[in-house]
Design a protein around this motif. Structure first.
Motif, PDB file in Angstrom:
ATOM      1  N   CYS A   1       0.823  -1.211   0.000  1.00 23.86           N
ATOM      2  CA  CYS A   1       0.000   0.000   0.000  1.00 23.86           C
ATOM      3  C   CYS A   1       0.860   1.266   0.000  1.00 23.86           C
ATOM      4  O   CYS A   1       1.737   1.434   0.850  1.00 23.86           O
ATOM      5  N   THR A   2       0.579   2.161  -0.928  1.00 27.38           N
ATOM      6  CA  THR A   2       1.317   3.436  -1.022  1.00 27.38           C
ATOM      7  C   THR A   2       0.541   4.590  -0.395  1.00 27.38           C
ATOM      8  O   THR A   2       1.022   5.722  -0.383  1.00 27.38           O
TER       9      THR A   2
ATOM     10  N   CYS B   1      -2.239   5.875  -1.578  1.00 32.71           N
ATOM     11  CA  CYS B   1      -2.720   6.765  -2.654  1.00 32.71           C
ATOM     12  C   CYS B   1      -4.177   7.180  -2.465  1.00 32.71           C
ATOM     13  O   CYS B   1      -4.610   8.189  -2.993  1.00 32.71           O
ATOM     14  N   GLY B   2      -4.957   6.378  -1.748  1.00 35.46           N
ATOM     15  CA  GLY B   2      -6.343   6.740  -1.465  1.00 35.46           C
ATOM     16  C   GLY B   2      -7.349   6.399  -2.548  1.00 35.46           C
ATOM     17  O   GLY B   2      -8.533   6.709  -2.418  1.00 35.46           O
TER      18      GLY B   2
ATOM     19  N   CYS C   1      -8.728   3.741  -3.221  1.00 37.55           N
ATOM     20  CA  CYS C   1      -9.725   2.762  -2.787  1.00 37.55           C
ATOM     21  C   CYS C   1     -10.836   3.388  -1.946  1.00 37.55           C
ATOM     22  O   CYS C   1     -11.847   2.748  -1.673  1.00 37.55           O
TER      23      CYS C   1
ATOM     24  N   CYS D   1      -7.515  -0.614  -6.593  1.00 35.25           N
ATOM     25  CA  CYS D   1      -6.141  -0.508  -6.081  1.00 35.25           C
ATOM     26  C   CYS D   1      -5.118  -0.816  -7.177  1.00 35.25           C
ATOM     27  O   CYS D   1      -5.071  -1.921  -7.697  1.00 35.25           O
TER      28      CYS D   1
ATOM     29  N   GLU E   1      -1.998  -1.127  -6.786  1.00 37.27           N
ATOM     30  CA  GLU E   1      -0.841  -1.858  -6.252  1.00 37.27           C
ATOM     31  C   GLU E   1      -1.172  -3.301  -5.896  1.00 37.27           C
ATOM     32  O   GLU E   1      -0.328  -4.012  -5.347  1.00 37.27           O
TER      33      GLU E   1
ATOM     34  N   LEU F   1      -4.971  -4.867  -1.857  1.00 35.67           N
ATOM     35  CA  LEU F   1      -6.176  -5.254  -1.127  1.00 35.67           C
ATOM     36  C   LEU F   1      -6.580  -6.679  -1.486  1.00 35.67           C
ATOM     37  O   LEU F   1      -6.452  -7.090  -2.641  1.00 35.67           O
TER      38      LEU F   1
HETATM   39  S1  SF4 Z   1      -5.704   1.986  -3.498  1.00 30.90           S
HETATM   40 FE1  SF4 Z   1      -4.282   0.395  -2.789  1.00 30.90          FE
HETATM   41  S2  SF4 Z   1      -2.298   1.454  -2.611  1.00 30.90           S
HETATM   42 FE2  SF4 Z   1      -3.881   3.051  -2.702  1.00 30.90          FE
HETATM   43  S3  SF4 Z   1      -4.401   3.470  -0.529  1.00 30.90           S
HETATM   44 FE3  SF4 Z   1      -5.848   1.899  -1.239  1.00 30.90          FE
HETATM   45  S4  SF4 Z   1      -4.883  -0.040  -0.672  1.00 30.90           S
HETATM   46 FE4  SF4 Z   1      -3.289   1.508  -0.576  1.00 30.90          FE
END
Ligand code: SF4
Ligand code: SF4
Length: 265
Positions: free
Chosen positions: A216-217, A219-220, A222, A254, A256, A259
């Motif tokens: 997880c970076t 990035c928000g 999600c 996501c 990346e 999740l």
């Molecule tokens: S979309 Fe993925 S990388 Fe970005 S905050 Fe959510 S879990 Fe983390």
């Protein structure tokens, strides 16, 4: 035992559909009595996450095994968390597949056999029949507006050397838009039902989203897709267990692959 087969039509004499998330129908069968029900797939119009939503739908129907042509990693993850067996590589008539399943001819697969978003906007690898797509299929949904996965299917993709179809008429175009509107309304209803289910005091979700903190970076991306506001960002994503209903809508957002869905303990 209750099993589900992805199908091109609503009967036992229809052919198995190779795509899982965007199959036209799920035929759910009790293998002892051979009683069955056909469910029109409400997720064929989704731009992303169709596999996850379809897997959720099957888990809610309490099927113990899903038989299909292909299953991607997100749907597979939901099935594993829900304890549903996945059997891939199926083709032929639904009825024949059930018979072979009852004779014990198939083995459960240990992992997804296609990558994420496989079959999005594409015709079925087995049938050759499109679901509209990005403009090559003919018939309802053929290459108009919402594009991938929309429309009512059955448009055959042109083969090499075959004549090019004339442009769709205004009437066909209008009917295509109406079909897309109906599909979106069904999808919206499904989402509202899920939200309503999560606020029902008797609703007890079996699944929950988890974050891989190594990936997880923060990035928000999600946050917005979550219908229950279960995700907050505090440098990295955090899932509020009391709000998460396991719908898996966040997985597709996501970038990346951080999740995943697992069974609640
Ligand atoms: S979309 Fe993925 S990388 Fe970005 S905050 Fe959510 S879990 Fe983390
Ligand atoms: S965090 Fe939100 S979107 Fe993700 S599974 Fe839970 S309720 Fe669904």
């Amino acid at each position: 035992m209750k099993i589900a087969i992805t199908s091109m039509g609503p009967t036992l004499d229809d052919r198995v559909e190779a795509r899982f998330g965007r199959c036209p129908y799920f035929v759910i069968i009790d293998t002892e009595s051979m009683r069955f029900e056909a469910i029109e797939n409400p997720n064929t119009a989704l731009g992303g996450g169709a596999g996850i939503q379809s897997a959720q739908l099957m888990a809610e129907k309490d099927v113990r095994a899903i038989l299909t042509g292909n299953c991607g990693p997100n749907a597979f993850q939901v099935f594993r968390a829900a304890g549903v067996e996945v059997i891939v590589g199926m083709s032929g008539l639904v009825r024949d597949v059930v018979d072979r399943f009852k004779r014990g001819e198939f083995s459960t697969t240990a992992e997804a056999n296609v990558p994420s978003h496989f079959g999005m906007g594409a015709s079925s690898p087995v049938s050759g029949q499109g679901m509209g797509g990005m403009g090559s299929g003919r018939g309802m949904g053929g290459g108009r507006g919402m594009g991938r996965g929309m429309g009512m299917g059955m448009g055959r993709m042109p083969e090499a050397g075959s004549p090019v179809h004339p442009p769709v008429s205004p009437e066909e175009d209008l009917e295509s838009l109406r079909a897309q509107t109906r599909a979106l309304e069904e999808q919206l209803k499904l989402i509202h039902d899920r939200i309503a289910g999560s606020t029902d005091p008797n609703f007890s979700p079996k699944l929950i989203a988890v974050v891989d903190l190594m990936k997880c970076t923060g990035c928000g991306l999600c946050v917005d897709p979550c219908p229950t506001r279960a995700i907050t960002i505090n440098e990295q994503a955090e899932i509020l267990a009391s709000r998460c209903n396991g719908c898996a809508l966040c997985l597709a957002a996501c970038p990346e692959d951080a999740l995943s869905i697992r069974a609640r303990r």
